[in-house]
Scaffold this active site. Structure first.
Site, PDB file in Angstrom:
ATOM      1  N   THR A  33       0.822  -1.206   0.000  1.00 18.34           N
ATOM      2  CA  THR A  33       0.000   0.000   0.000  1.00 18.34           C
ATOM      3  C   THR A  33       0.855   1.254   0.000  1.00 18.34           C
ATOM      4  O   THR A  33       1.986   1.270   0.493  1.00 18.34           O
ATOM      5  CB  THR A  33      -0.959   0.054   1.214  1.00 18.34           C
ATOM      6  N   ASP A  57      -4.761   5.499   2.320  1.00 21.19           N
ATOM      7  CA  ASP A  57      -4.443   6.470   3.360  1.00 21.19           C
ATOM      8  C   ASP A  57      -4.904   5.833   4.665  1.00 21.19           C
ATOM      9  O   ASP A  57      -6.106   5.657   4.888  1.00 21.19           O
ATOM     10  CB  ASP A  57      -5.178   7.787   3.101  1.00 21.19           C
ATOM     11  N   ASN A  84       3.792  -0.158   8.684  1.00 22.72           N
ATOM     12  CA  ASN A  84       4.985   0.649   8.447  1.00 22.72           C
ATOM     13  C   ASN A  84       4.659   2.100   8.112  1.00 22.72           C
ATOM     14  O   ASN A  84       5.503   2.977   8.261  1.00 22.72           O
ATOM     15  CB  ASN A  84       5.796   0.021   7.303  1.00 22.72           C
ATOM     16  N   SER A 135       7.808   0.537  15.294  1.00 21.10           N
ATOM     17  CA  SER A 135       7.944   1.545  16.330  1.00 21.10           C
ATOM     18  C   SER A 135       9.272   2.256  16.068  1.00 21.10           C
ATOM     19  O   SER A 135       9.553   2.658  14.936  1.00 21.10           O
ATOM     20  CB  SER A 135       7.892   0.897  17.711  1.00 21.10           C
ATOM     21  N   TYR A 149       6.202  12.967  18.172  1.00 23.38           N
ATOM     22  CA  TYR A 149       6.547  11.698  17.524  1.00 23.38           C
ATOM     23  C   TYR A 149       6.726  10.611  18.579  1.00 23.38           C
ATOM     24  O   TYR A 149       6.196   9.502  18.441  1.00 23.38           O
ATOM     25  CB  TYR A 149       7.829  11.855  16.704  1.00 23.38           C
ATOM     26  N   LYS A 153       4.794   6.930  19.172  1.00 26.20           N
ATOM     27  CA  LYS A 153       5.460   5.629  19.213  1.00 26.20           C
ATOM     28  C   LYS A 153       5.323   4.965  20.587  1.00 26.20           C
ATOM     29  O   LYS A 153       5.207   3.741  20.679  1.00 26.20           O
ATOM     30  CB  LYS A 153       6.935   5.773  18.819  1.00 26.20           C
ATOM     31  N   THR A 184      17.108   6.390   5.471  1.00 23.16           N
ATOM     32  CA  THR A 184      15.839   6.525   4.762  1.00 23.16           C
ATOM     33  C   THR A 184      15.514   8.018   4.702  1.00 23.16           C
ATOM     34  O   THR A 184      16.292   8.858   5.141  1.00 23.16           O
ATOM     35  CB  THR A 184      14.715   5.784   5.504  1.00 23.16           C
TER      36      THR A 184
END
Length: 271
Positions: A33, A57, A84, A135, A149, A153, A184
């Site tokens: 996705t 979404d 993810n 996480s 953030y 998590k 990333t």
């Protein structure tokens, strides 16, 4: 080796893409996705019908359930969910707007919750399944500039620890994936930022310098760990990715224990 069906959210780049490709190379099927389905074209070109691309979404609960229905229609079962999809928001607590806070929690927490709720009836009926929740090292310790953030998590950490105790009876396994810094786009193109308040500029500069000196891992190196995890008969509830997390977490947890013990008498007197 048993072939498995995976559903991976946020598959267009980063960990999601690496893990989807690892699953496909293993000979498995992957429902991939992304918000923009065109970003999945490379996967479908390489692996054809083994990939089911789904525009999704995760903030849309109904769409999450519909995505799972599409997986069952196409592949007939669902063995692995990897939650993810998500992003990081940078901002000191005083700087975070209401909209920024809500967007972070909606995607990282509620998006994960909706996907978990969507797959559970399928996995319960199968009496098998594995839910992998991405996480972070930021789900077990915290740093300045990432408060909202971390809130997201730490929330999924608690959610999945409870989930694990609830669904083990149905043969469903749960694992929290806790990476440190990787190469990333999480901290760059994929991140969002609050409007800065000048009084935090000094600490901001220190944190930016520290991040610049932090060793980063290779996302491609994580594929073997994920494959070992999904092949394990007894996977852990939590798995660090990279060399850095344990080096950082161990002194943090030791300090917490020291503090609790130091204040033990005060705590016990409050019984």
């Amino acid at each position: 080796m048993e072939n498995k069906v995976w559903l991976i959210t946020g598959t267009s780049k980063g960990f999601g893409y690496v893990w989807a490709e690892a699953a496909l190379k293993r000979g498995d099927k992957v429902a991939a996705t992304a918000r923009n389905i065109e970003s999945l074209a490379a996967l479908t070109a390489l692996y054809g019908d083994a990939v089911l691309p789904i525009a999704l979404d995760v903030n849309n609960r109904e769409a999450c359930f519909l995505a799972v229905e599409k997986v069952i229609e196409k592949f007939g079962k669902l063995d692995i969910l990897i939650n993810n999809a998500g992003f990081g928001h940078f901002g000191y607590v005083e700087e975070i707007s209401e909209n920024e806070a809500r967007q972070q929690i909606e995607t990282n927490v509620f998006g994960s919750l909706w996907m978990i709720q969507a797959v559970l009836p399928i996995m319960r009926n199968q009496k098998s399944g594995h839910i992998l929740q991405v996480s972070s090292i930021g789900g077990v310790m915290a740093f300045p500039s990432l408060g909202i953030y971390h809130a997201s998590k730490w929330a999924v950490e608690g959610l999945c620890e409870s989930l694990n105790q609830e669904v083990a009876q149905f043969g469903i396994k749960t694992t929290l994936i806790e990476p440190a810094a990787y190469a990333t786009e999480w901290a760059t193109a994929s991140a969002s930022h609050s409007q800065p308040i000048a009084v935090y500029d000094g600490l901001r500069e220190v944190m930016i310098a520290n991040r610049g000196n932090m060793p980063v891992g290779d996302p491609n190196a994580t594929a073997s760990a994920i494959l070992k995890l999904i092949e394990s008969e007894n996977p852990p509830l939590r798995l660090f990715l990279g060399k850095l997390p344990l080096l950082m977490i161990e002194p943090t947890y030791n300090k917490r224990l020291e503090t609790w013990k130091e204040w033990k008498e005060v705590s016990e007197n409050a019984q």
